[in-house]
Design a protein around this motif. Sequence first.
Motif, PDB file in Angstrom:
ATOM      1  N   THR A  18       0.843  -1.192   0.000  1.00  0.00           N
ATOM      2  CA  THR A  18       0.000   0.000   0.000  1.00  0.00           C
ATOM      3  C   THR A  18       0.882   1.247   0.000  1.00  0.00           C
ATOM      4  OG1 THR A  18      -1.568  -1.252   1.322  1.00  0.00           O
ATOM      5  CG2 THR A  18      -1.908   1.112   1.245  1.00  0.00           C
ATOM      6  N   CYS A  19       0.416   2.294  -0.688  1.00  0.00           N
ATOM      7  CA  CYS A  19       1.184   3.540  -0.750  1.00  0.00           C
ATOM      8  C   CYS A  19       1.169   4.225   0.615  1.00  0.00           C
ATOM      9  CB  CYS A  19       0.610   4.462  -1.812  1.00  0.00           C
ATOM     10  SG  CYS A  19       1.417   6.064  -1.863  1.00  0.00           S
ATOM     11  N   THR A  20       2.349   4.628   1.122  1.00  0.00           N
ATOM     12  CA  THR A  20       2.414   5.259   2.445  1.00  0.00           C
ATOM     13  C   THR A  20       1.900   6.694   2.402  1.00  0.00           C
ATOM     14  OG1 THR A  20       4.700   5.839   1.960  1.00  0.00           O
ATOM     15  CG2 THR A  20       4.351   3.896   3.317  1.00  0.00           C
ATOM     16  N   ILE A  21       1.776   7.272   1.207  1.00  0.00           N
ATOM     17  CA  ILE A  21       1.376   8.682   1.124  1.00  0.00           C
ATOM     18  C   ILE A  21      -0.127   8.842   0.885  1.00  0.00           C
ATOM     19  CG2 ILE A  21       1.675  10.823  -0.194  1.00  0.00           C
ATOM     20  CD1 ILE A  21       4.629  10.054  -0.483  1.00  0.00           C
ATOM     21  N   CYS A  22      -0.704   8.050  -0.004  1.00  0.00           N
ATOM     22  CA  CYS A  22      -2.137   8.225  -0.271  1.00  0.00           C
ATOM     23  C   CYS A  22      -2.959   6.983   0.051  1.00  0.00           C
ATOM     24  CB  CYS A  22      -2.373   8.653  -1.719  1.00  0.00           C
ATOM     25  SG  CYS A  22      -2.038   7.356  -2.899  1.00  0.00           S
ATOM     26  N   GLY A  23      -2.322   5.919   0.503  1.00  0.00           N
ATOM     27  CA  GLY A  23      -3.064   4.726   0.899  1.00  0.00           C
ATOM     28  C   GLY A  23      -3.643   3.913  -0.245  1.00  0.00           C
ATOM     29  N   ILE A 191       4.151   8.952  -8.876  1.00  0.00           N
ATOM     30  CA  ILE A 191       2.956   9.758  -8.574  1.00  0.00           C
ATOM     31  C   ILE A 191       3.250  10.850  -7.534  1.00  0.00           C
ATOM     32  CG2 ILE A 191       0.544   9.664  -7.791  1.00  0.00           C
ATOM     33  CD1 ILE A 191       1.091   8.202 -10.467  1.00  0.00           C
ATOM     34  N   HIS A 192       4.017  10.529  -6.504  1.00  0.00           N
ATOM     35  CA  HIS A 192       4.238  11.506  -5.438  1.00  0.00           C
ATOM     36  C   HIS A 192       5.647  12.101  -5.461  1.00  0.00           C
ATOM     37  CE1 HIS A 192       0.477  10.065  -3.876  1.00  0.00           C
ATOM     38  NE2 HIS A 192       0.959   8.863  -3.624  1.00  0.00           N
ATOM     39  N   GLY A 193       6.480  11.691  -6.408  1.00  0.00           N
ATOM     40  CA  GLY A 193       7.869  12.149  -6.467  1.00  0.00           C
ATOM     41  C   GLY A 193       7.985  13.661  -6.391  1.00  0.00           C
TER      42      GLY A 193
HETATM   43 ZN   LIG Z   1       0.142   7.271  -2.983  1.00  0.00          ZN
END
Ligand SMILES: [Zn+2]
Length: 286
Positions: A18-23, A191-193
């Motif tokens: 799971t993405c740690t930034i947006c879940g 995506i979050h870079g």
């Molecule tokens: Zn994310």
Amino acid sequence: MIDGKVAQVLTDTPSSSTCTICGATPRQMNDLTKVSERPENENAYQYGLSTLHAWIRCMEMILHISYNLSFQTWSATSEEKQRLKQEKKVQVQKRFREELGLNIDKPRQGTGNSNDGNTARRFFYNAACTAEITGVDIDLIKRLYIILQALSSGVMIDSKKFGIYALETARLFVNKYNWYYMPSSVYKILIHGESVINHFAVLPIGQLSEDAQESRNKDYKKFRLHHARKCSRTATNEDVFHTLLYTSDPYITSIRKPYAKIVKELDEETLNLLNVNELISDPEAP
Ligand SMILES: [Zn+2]
């Protein structure tokens, strides 16, 4: 910068996929329109992008796409698919060994496998050969290489340009390999870079990489073996900690002879993503 596993614990993320930034979960990651609307947990920016591990994760993604390419599903569920996957894996490993001298996905004595940062760098450096062996799109491999180079260059990145380039790369990925769920570490970069790079605006993100911590792994083994009492675990750990402390002391470090830095050539396309002015004004930049 810390390891992805540590970031997962610190952000209370339920699973490593799971993405740690947006879940976002693996199944959601390839839907780029929906993903762009997800709110970001800004508190997670501080844990960075793990630029060293990013090389390995990107390489493993290309390899796994390659293994599953003939049946195009994310997991090999049937026996037939398992067989195809295993065959392709053996063939890919053999060719990497013969053509580039690389040991790929081989278990290593002790811990982990043979996929380390150096293997991954050479894997991407020889993009044409890698594309030929794996059968994965060469543009995707080249673009990932440019992104990884920019991230670990230690030079300020133009975050806007980086964001656009990364998103285009994510689109290319989804276009070509929609059946393969993007790994969370790769997803985070693409995506979050841009947001994470902005968060660390004071220093180039490549200078914060976890290389420094990783290079202590070797020291740790050496200190434990040669510079620690073995009469009890407490004594061993105490001695190892002392050695780690004095060898990383800022004063001691400052009087040590500096290592010769290896200046790496960067691709033209990578330079486009960097603030090149800074490069020209500071010839000492790594
Ligand atoms: Zn994310």
